[in-house]
Write a protein that holds these residues in place. Structure first.
Motif, short mmCIF file in Angstrom:
data_model
loop_
_atom_site.label_atom_id
_atom_site.label_comp_id
_atom_site.label_asym_id
_atom_site.label_seq_id
_atom_site.Cartn_x
_atom_site.Cartn_y
_atom_site.Cartn_z
N THR A 129 11.64 11.82 -43.18
CA THR A 129 10.20 11.53 -43.07
C THR A 129 10.03 10.04 -42.78
O THR A 129 10.72 9.21 -43.37
CB THR A 129 9.51 11.86 -44.42
OG1 THR A 129 9.63 13.26 -44.65
CG2 THR A 129 8.03 11.47 -44.41
N GLU A 155 8.09 14.67 -40.81
CA GLU A 155 6.69 14.32 -40.59
C GLU A 155 6.54 12.81 -40.67
O GLU A 155 7.42 12.10 -41.16
CB GLU A 155 5.74 15.03 -41.56
CG GLU A 155 5.83 14.64 -42.99
CD GLU A 155 4.87 15.44 -43.90
OE1 GLU A 155 3.96 16.13 -43.41
OE2 GLU A 155 5.06 15.36 -45.13
N VAL A 157 4.03 10.10 -42.35
CA VAL A 157 2.92 9.87 -43.27
C VAL A 157 2.52 8.42 -43.07
O VAL A 157 3.35 7.52 -43.22
CB VAL A 157 3.32 10.12 -44.74
CG1 VAL A 157 2.10 10.03 -45.65
CG2 VAL A 157 3.99 11.48 -44.90
N VAL A 195 0.47 12.99 -41.38
CA VAL A 195 -0.44 12.92 -42.52
C VAL A 195 -1.04 11.52 -42.49
O VAL A 195 -0.30 10.52 -42.48
CB VAL A 195 0.30 13.15 -43.86
CG1 VAL A 195 -0.68 13.00 -45.03
CG2 VAL A 195 0.95 14.53 -43.88
N TYR A 256 1.75 10.10 -51.92
CA TYR A 256 1.63 11.44 -51.34
C TYR A 256 2.97 12.19 -51.41
O TYR A 256 3.00 13.41 -51.60
CB TYR A 256 1.16 11.34 -49.89
CG TYR A 256 1.16 12.65 -49.17
CD1 TYR A 256 0.15 13.59 -49.37
CD2 TYR A 256 2.20 12.99 -48.30
CE1 TYR A 256 0.17 14.81 -48.72
CE2 TYR A 256 2.24 14.21 -47.65
CZ TYR A 256 1.22 15.12 -47.87
OH TYR A 256 1.25 16.33 -47.23
N PRO A 260 1.34 15.11 -53.83
CA PRO A 260 0.42 15.44 -52.72
C PRO A 260 -0.89 16.07 -53.19
O PRO A 260 -1.91 15.98 -52.51
CB PRO A 260 1.23 16.42 -51.86
CG PRO A 260 2.29 16.95 -52.77
CD PRO A 260 2.60 15.87 -53.75
N HIS A 267 -7.06 19.37 -41.53
CA HIS A 267 -6.16 19.34 -40.38
C HIS A 267 -7.02 19.34 -39.13
O HIS A 267 -7.65 20.36 -38.81
CB HIS A 267 -5.23 20.57 -40.43
CG HIS A 267 -4.09 20.46 -39.48
ND1 HIS A 267 -3.71 21.46 -38.63
CD2 HIS A 267 -3.22 19.44 -39.24
CE1 HIS A 267 -2.67 21.07 -37.91
NE2 HIS A 267 -2.36 19.85 -38.26
N MET A 298 -3.13 15.84 -40.33
CA MET A 298 -3.75 16.11 -41.63
C MET A 298 -4.44 14.81 -42.03
O MET A 298 -3.78 13.84 -42.39
CB MET A 298 -2.68 16.52 -42.63
CG MET A 298 -3.23 16.96 -43.96
SD MET A 298 -4.16 18.48 -43.78
CE MET A 298 -5.09 18.46 -45.30
N MET A 300 -6.61 12.69 -44.31
CA MET A 300 -7.02 12.73 -45.72
C MET A 300 -8.36 12.03 -45.93
O MET A 300 -8.67 11.03 -45.29
CB MET A 300 -5.95 12.09 -46.59
CG MET A 300 -4.65 12.87 -46.59
SD MET A 300 -4.90 14.57 -47.15
CE MET A 300 -3.21 15.13 -47.24
#
Ligand code: BDR
Ligand code: CA
Length: 319
Positions: A129, A155, A157, A195, A256, A260, A267, A298, A300
Protein backbone atom coordinates in the motif's frame (compact mmCIF):
# COMPACT_ATOMS: atom_id res chain seq x y z
CA UNK A 1 -6.23 -3.60 9.65
CA UNK A 2 -3.66 -6.33 9.08
CA UNK A 3 -3.52 -8.35 5.91
CA UNK A 4 -6.86 -10.20 5.88
CA UNK A 5 -5.42 -13.48 4.58
CA UNK A 6 -2.32 -13.83 6.73
CA UNK A 7 -2.93 -11.58 9.72
CA UNK A 8 0.52 -10.15 8.93
CA UNK A 9 1.10 -6.41 9.23
CA UNK A 10 0.23 -4.42 6.15
CA UNK A 11 3.30 -3.43 4.09
CA UNK A 12 3.42 0.26 3.27
CA UNK A 13 5.62 2.95 1.78
CA UNK A 14 5.05 6.42 3.24
CA UNK A 15 5.53 9.26 0.75
CA UNK A 16 5.76 12.52 2.65
CA UNK A 17 6.83 16.18 2.95
CA UNK A 18 7.26 16.61 6.73
CA UNK A 19 5.54 18.79 8.03
CA UNK A 20 4.40 18.44 11.66
CA UNK A 21 1.22 16.55 10.72
CA UNK A 22 3.27 14.27 8.44
CA UNK A 23 5.51 13.63 11.44
CA UNK A 24 2.53 12.57 13.53
CA UNK A 25 1.36 10.24 10.74
CA UNK A 26 4.81 8.62 10.53
CA UNK A 27 5.04 8.26 14.32
CA UNK A 28 1.64 6.56 14.39
CA UNK A 29 2.77 4.06 11.76
CA UNK A 30 6.10 3.36 13.47
CA UNK A 31 4.27 2.86 16.77
CA UNK A 32 1.99 0.21 15.25
CA UNK A 33 4.12 -2.72 14.07
CA UNK A 34 1.33 -5.22 14.65
CA UNK A 35 -0.75 -3.60 11.94
CA UNK A 36 1.82 -1.76 9.79
CA UNK A 37 5.23 -2.64 8.35
CA UNK A 38 6.97 0.46 7.00
CA UNK A 39 9.10 -0.69 4.05
CA UNK A 40 10.49 2.78 3.51
CA UNK A 41 9.81 6.48 3.70
CA UNK A 42 10.12 8.54 0.53
CA UNK A 43 10.48 12.30 0.82
CA UNK A 44 9.11 14.79 -1.67
CA UNK A 45 9.19 18.58 -1.97
CA UNK A 46 6.05 20.20 -0.59
CA UNK A 47 5.62 21.94 2.73
CA UNK A 48 9.30 22.88 2.45
CA UNK A 49 11.99 22.02 -0.14
CA UNK A 50 13.23 18.44 -0.48
CA UNK A 51 16.55 19.18 1.25
CA UNK A 52 14.53 19.80 4.41
CA UNK A 53 11.79 17.16 4.05
CA UNK A 54 14.29 14.30 3.74
CA UNK A 55 16.17 15.52 6.83
CA UNK A 56 12.89 15.93 8.71
CA UNK A 57 11.84 12.38 7.81
CA UNK A 58 15.08 11.07 9.32
CA UNK A 59 14.68 13.24 12.43
CA UNK A 60 11.26 11.70 12.99
CA UNK A 61 12.56 8.13 12.64
CA UNK A 62 15.24 8.88 15.21
CA UNK A 63 12.71 10.52 17.52
CA UNK A 64 10.70 7.29 17.28
CA UNK A 65 13.83 5.27 18.13
CA UNK A 66 13.76 3.62 14.68
CA UNK A 67 16.96 4.68 12.89
CA UNK A 68 16.88 1.44 10.88
CA UNK A 69 13.95 2.71 8.76
CA UNK A 70 15.05 3.47 5.19
CA UNK A 71 14.53 7.05 4.06
CA UNK A 72 14.87 8.05 0.40
CA UNK A 73 14.88 11.46 -1.28
CA UNK A 74 12.62 11.87 -4.29
CA UNK A 75 11.51 14.68 -6.57
CA UNK A 76 12.56 18.20 -5.69
CA UNK A 77 9.86 19.91 -7.74
CA UNK A 78 6.42 19.26 -9.21
CA UNK A 79 6.09 17.71 -12.68
CA UNK A 80 5.10 20.78 -14.60
CA UNK A 81 5.22 23.91 -12.48
CA UNK A 82 7.27 25.75 -9.89
CA UNK A 83 7.25 24.50 -6.30
CA UNK A 84 4.89 26.21 -3.87
CA UNK A 85 5.83 25.73 -0.20
CA UNK A 86 4.06 26.40 3.10
CA UNK A 87 6.58 27.85 5.57
CA UNK A 88 3.80 30.19 6.71
CA UNK A 89 2.10 27.14 8.23
CA UNK A 90 4.97 24.80 9.15
CA UNK A 91 7.82 27.24 9.90
CA UNK A 92 11.17 27.64 8.11
CA UNK A 93 12.33 24.09 8.90
CA UNK A 94 8.94 22.54 8.08
CA UNK A 95 9.06 20.98 11.52
CA UNK A 96 9.17 24.00 13.81
CA UNK A 97 8.09 23.50 17.41
CA UNK A 98 10.34 20.90 19.04
CA UNK A 99 14.12 21.13 18.87
CA UNK A 100 15.14 17.83 17.32
CA UNK A 101 18.80 16.89 16.81
CA UNK A 102 20.27 16.63 13.33
CA UNK A 103 19.88 13.02 12.22
CA UNK A 104 22.82 10.65 12.20
CA UNK A 105 21.08 7.81 10.34
CA UNK A 106 21.95 7.81 6.64
CA UNK A 107 19.84 8.92 3.71
CA UNK A 108 19.58 6.02 1.24
CA UNK A 109 21.49 6.54 -2.00
CA UNK A 110 18.68 5.25 -4.24
CA UNK A 111 16.18 7.76 -5.65
CA UNK A 112 12.75 7.48 -4.00
CA UNK A 113 11.03 6.86 -7.33
CA UNK A 114 13.30 3.90 -8.08
CA UNK A 115 12.79 2.53 -4.58
CA UNK A 116 9.01 2.64 -5.08
CA UNK A 117 9.27 0.88 -8.45
CA UNK A 118 11.73 -1.77 -7.26
CA UNK A 119 9.74 -2.51 -4.09
CA UNK A 120 6.50 -2.96 -6.00
CA UNK A 121 8.12 -5.20 -8.60
CA UNK A 122 9.83 -7.36 -5.98
CA UNK A 123 6.85 -7.81 -3.65
CA UNK A 124 3.90 -10.10 -4.42
CA UNK A 125 1.35 -8.26 -6.53
CA UNK A 126 -1.30 -6.51 -4.42
CA UNK A 127 0.71 -6.66 -1.21
CA UNK A 128 2.05 -3.09 -0.91
CA UNK A 129 0.00 0.00 0.00
CA UNK A 130 1.25 3.50 -0.78
CA UNK A 131 0.47 6.19 1.79
CA UNK A 132 0.78 9.70 0.38
CA UNK A 133 0.98 12.64 2.76
CA UNK A 134 2.23 15.34 0.38
CA UNK A 135 2.14 16.36 -3.28
CA UNK A 136 1.85 13.27 -5.49
CA UNK A 137 4.99 13.93 -7.57
CA UNK A 138 6.98 10.82 -6.55
CA UNK A 139 4.02 8.51 -7.12
CA UNK A 140 3.20 10.01 -10.51
CA UNK A 141 6.85 9.80 -11.59
CA UNK A 142 6.95 6.14 -10.60
CA UNK A 143 3.76 5.44 -12.57
CA UNK A 144 5.15 7.29 -15.59
CA UNK A 145 8.48 5.51 -15.49
CA UNK A 146 7.06 2.05 -14.77
CA UNK A 147 3.39 1.79 -15.75
CA UNK A 148 3.46 -1.94 -14.90
CA UNK A 149 3.53 -1.13 -11.17
CA UNK A 150 -0.05 0.23 -11.22
CA UNK A 151 -1.54 -3.26 -11.24
CA UNK A 152 0.74 -4.32 -8.39
CA UNK A 153 -0.30 -1.62 -5.88
CA UNK A 154 -2.82 -2.79 -3.28
CA UNK A 155 -4.20 0.73 -2.84
CA UNK A 156 -3.12 4.32 -2.39
CA UNK A 157 -4.33 6.03 0.77
CA UNK A 158 -3.71 9.76 0.46
CA UNK A 159 -4.36 13.05 2.19
CA UNK A 160 -5.55 15.62 -0.30
CA UNK A 161 -8.46 17.43 -1.86
CA UNK A 162 -11.82 18.55 -0.57
CA UNK A 163 -15.43 18.85 -1.63
CA UNK A 164 -17.48 20.64 1.03
CA UNK A 165 -14.42 22.41 2.51
CA UNK A 166 -13.24 23.38 -1.00
CA UNK A 167 -9.71 24.77 -0.49
CA UNK A 168 -7.05 25.81 2.00
CA UNK A 169 -4.21 27.14 -0.18
CA UNK A 170 -6.53 28.78 -2.73
CA UNK A 171 -10.29 29.24 -2.47
CA UNK A 172 -10.68 26.18 -4.70
CA UNK A 173 -7.78 23.84 -3.91
CA UNK A 174 -6.21 21.87 -1.09
CA UNK A 175 -2.42 22.24 -0.72
CA UNK A 176 -1.16 18.75 -1.68
CA UNK A 177 -3.19 18.62 -4.87
CA UNK A 178 -2.55 22.28 -5.75
CA UNK A 179 1.24 21.94 -5.49
CA UNK A 180 1.30 19.24 -8.17
CA UNK A 181 -2.08 18.96 -9.91
CA UNK A 182 -0.56 17.17 -12.91
CA UNK A 183 0.80 14.44 -10.65
CA UNK A 184 -2.56 14.19 -8.90
CA UNK A 185 -4.25 13.88 -12.29
CA UNK A 186 -2.02 10.90 -13.16
CA UNK A 187 -2.77 9.20 -9.82
CA UNK A 188 -6.54 9.80 -9.97
CA UNK A 189 -6.67 8.47 -13.55
CA UNK A 190 -4.47 5.44 -12.79
CA UNK A 191 -7.24 2.97 -11.98
CA UNK A 192 -5.46 2.08 -8.72
CA UNK A 193 -7.88 1.81 -5.74
CA UNK A 194 -7.73 5.17 -3.93
CA UNK A 195 -8.77 6.19 -0.43
CA UNK A 196 -8.84 9.97 -0.11
CA UNK A 197 -8.65 11.76 3.23
CA UNK A 198 -10.00 15.13 2.20
CA UNK A 199 -10.23 18.40 4.12
CA UNK A 200 -13.88 17.39 4.71
CA UNK A 201 -12.47 14.77 7.09
CA UNK A 202 -9.40 16.50 8.44
CA UNK A 203 -11.23 19.72 9.32
CA UNK A 204 -13.23 17.58 11.77
CA UNK A 205 -10.02 16.33 13.43
CA UNK A 206 -9.03 19.35 15.50
CA UNK A 207 -6.23 19.40 18.05
CA UNK A 208 -8.10 21.01 20.92
CA UNK A 209 -6.31 22.01 24.13
CA UNK A 210 -7.32 18.80 25.98
CA UNK A 211 -6.10 16.68 23.07
CA UNK A 212 -2.79 18.56 22.98
CA UNK A 213 -2.49 18.19 26.76
CA UNK A 214 -3.03 14.45 26.37
CA UNK A 215 -0.03 14.21 24.01
CA UNK A 216 2.14 16.12 26.46
CA UNK A 217 0.90 14.01 29.39
CA UNK A 218 2.27 10.87 27.74
CA UNK A 219 5.52 12.20 29.16
CA UNK A 220 7.94 10.44 26.78
CA UNK A 221 10.08 12.35 24.23
CA UNK A 222 7.62 11.55 21.44
CA UNK A 223 4.58 12.80 23.38
CA UNK A 224 6.30 16.05 24.29
CA UNK A 225 7.51 16.61 20.72
CA UNK A 226 4.00 15.81 19.43
CA UNK A 227 2.52 18.44 21.74
CA UNK A 228 5.14 20.99 20.64
CA UNK A 229 4.55 20.25 16.96
CA UNK A 230 0.78 20.49 17.12
CA UNK A 231 1.03 23.63 19.25
CA UNK A 232 3.28 25.25 16.66
CA UNK A 233 1.10 24.84 13.61
CA UNK A 234 -2.06 25.44 15.59
CA UNK A 235 -1.24 29.11 15.93
CA UNK A 236 -1.73 29.60 12.18
CA UNK A 237 -4.94 27.61 11.76
CA UNK A 238 -6.54 28.97 14.92
CA UNK A 239 -6.14 32.49 13.54
CA UNK A 240 -7.28 31.49 10.08
CA UNK A 241 -10.34 29.44 10.94
CA UNK A 242 -11.14 30.78 14.40
CA UNK A 243 -11.65 27.14 15.42
CA UNK A 244 -10.75 25.61 18.76
CA UNK A 245 -7.70 23.88 17.28
CA UNK A 246 -5.89 23.04 14.06
CA UNK A 247 -6.83 20.16 11.79
CA UNK A 248 -4.44 17.22 12.13
CA UNK A 249 -4.50 16.15 8.49
CA UNK A 250 -1.97 13.48 7.62
CA UNK A 251 -2.37 10.96 10.46
CA UNK A 252 -5.84 10.25 9.05
CA UNK A 253 -4.00 8.22 6.41
CA UNK A 254 -2.12 5.95 8.81
CA UNK A 255 -5.03 5.83 11.27
CA UNK A 256 -7.14 4.44 8.43
CA UNK A 257 -4.80 1.45 8.16
CA UNK A 258 -5.34 0.65 11.82
CA UNK A 259 -8.97 1.70 12.39
CA UNK A 260 -10.83 2.13 9.07
CA UNK A 261 -14.16 1.99 10.90
CA UNK A 262 -13.68 5.50 12.32
CA UNK A 263 -14.09 7.02 8.82
CA UNK A 264 -17.05 7.18 6.47
CA UNK A 265 -17.18 8.28 2.87
CA UNK A 266 -18.51 7.56 -0.59
CA UNK A 267 -17.05 5.71 -3.54
CA UNK A 268 -17.29 8.41 -6.19
CA UNK A 269 -15.67 9.95 -9.24
CA UNK A 270 -13.00 12.56 -8.56
CA UNK A 271 -11.26 14.52 -11.32
CA UNK A 272 -8.44 17.03 -10.95
CA UNK A 273 -8.52 20.50 -12.50
CA UNK A 274 -5.19 21.04 -14.28
CA UNK A 275 -5.89 23.95 -16.62
CA UNK A 276 -7.88 26.73 -15.02
CA UNK A 277 -5.84 29.46 -13.35
CA UNK A 278 -8.73 30.17 -11.02
CA UNK A 279 -9.42 26.65 -9.80
CA UNK A 280 -6.09 24.86 -10.46
CA UNK A 281 -5.79 21.74 -8.30
CA UNK A 282 -9.47 21.55 -7.44
CA UNK A 283 -10.74 18.04 -6.73
CA UNK A 284 -13.96 17.96 -8.70
CA UNK A 285 -15.74 15.33 -6.62
CA UNK A 286 -19.06 13.95 -7.82
CA UNK A 287 -20.37 13.57 -4.26
CA UNK A 288 -24.00 13.71 -5.36
CA UNK A 289 -23.59 11.36 -8.31
CA UNK A 290 -24.72 13.88 -10.90
CA UNK A 291 -22.50 12.54 -13.71
CA UNK A 292 -22.08 9.11 -15.22
CA UNK A 293 -18.31 9.22 -14.70
CA UNK A 294 -17.06 5.99 -13.16
CA UNK A 295 -16.14 6.06 -9.45
CA UNK A 296 -12.37 6.05 -8.95
CA UNK A 297 -11.93 6.95 -5.25
CA UNK A 298 -13.25 6.24 -1.80
CA UNK A 299 -13.65 9.88 -0.79
CA UNK A 300 -13.85 10.21 2.97
CA UNK A 301 -16.10 12.78 4.62
CA UNK A 302 -16.40 12.03 8.34
CA UNK A 303 -14.23 10.87 11.22
CA UNK A 304 -14.84 9.84 14.82
CA UNK A 305 -12.39 12.47 16.10
CA UNK A 306 -12.41 11.25 19.72
CA UNK A 307 -11.47 7.75 18.61
CA UNK A 308 -8.76 9.19 16.33
CA UNK A 309 -7.08 11.20 19.07
CA UNK A 310 -7.43 8.33 21.55
CA UNK A 311 -5.67 6.06 19.04
CA UNK A 312 -2.87 8.57 18.47
CA UNK A 313 -2.31 9.12 22.18
CA UNK A 314 -2.35 5.41 22.97
CA UNK A 315 0.08 4.57 20.17
CA UNK A 316 2.55 7.45 20.71
CA UNK A 317 2.86 6.26 24.31
CA UNK A 318 4.37 3.04 22.97
CA UNK A 319 7.39 4.76 21.43
C1 BDR B 1 -1.81 19.10 3.72
O1 BDR B 1 -0.91 20.15 3.37
C2 BDR B 1 0.20 20.14 4.22
O2 BDR B 1 0.48 21.43 4.65
C3 BDR B 1 -0.08 19.18 5.33
O3 BDR B 1 1.08 18.49 5.72
C4 BDR B 1 -1.11 18.25 4.74
O4 BDR B 1 -0.50 17.15 4.09
C5 BDR B 1 -3.11 19.73 4.19
O5 BDR B 1 -3.69 20.50 3.18
CA1 CA C 1 1.89 16.65 4.35
Amino acid sequence: MTDAMTNAPRKIIIDTDPGQDDAMAILLALASPEEIEVLGITAVAGNVPLALTEVNARKICELAGKPQVKVFAGCDRPLDRALVTAEHVHGQSGLDGPVLPDPTMPLQAQHAVDFIIETLRDAPSGSVTLCALGPLTNLAMALRKAPDIAARIREIVLMGGAYFEVGNITPAAEFNIYVDPHAADIVFKSGIPLVVMSLDVTHKALVTKPRNDAFRAIGNAVGIAAAQMTEFFERFDREKYGSEGAPLHDPCVTAYLIAPQIFTGRHINVEIETKSELTLGMTVADWWGVTDRAPNAMFMGTIDADAYFALLTERLARL
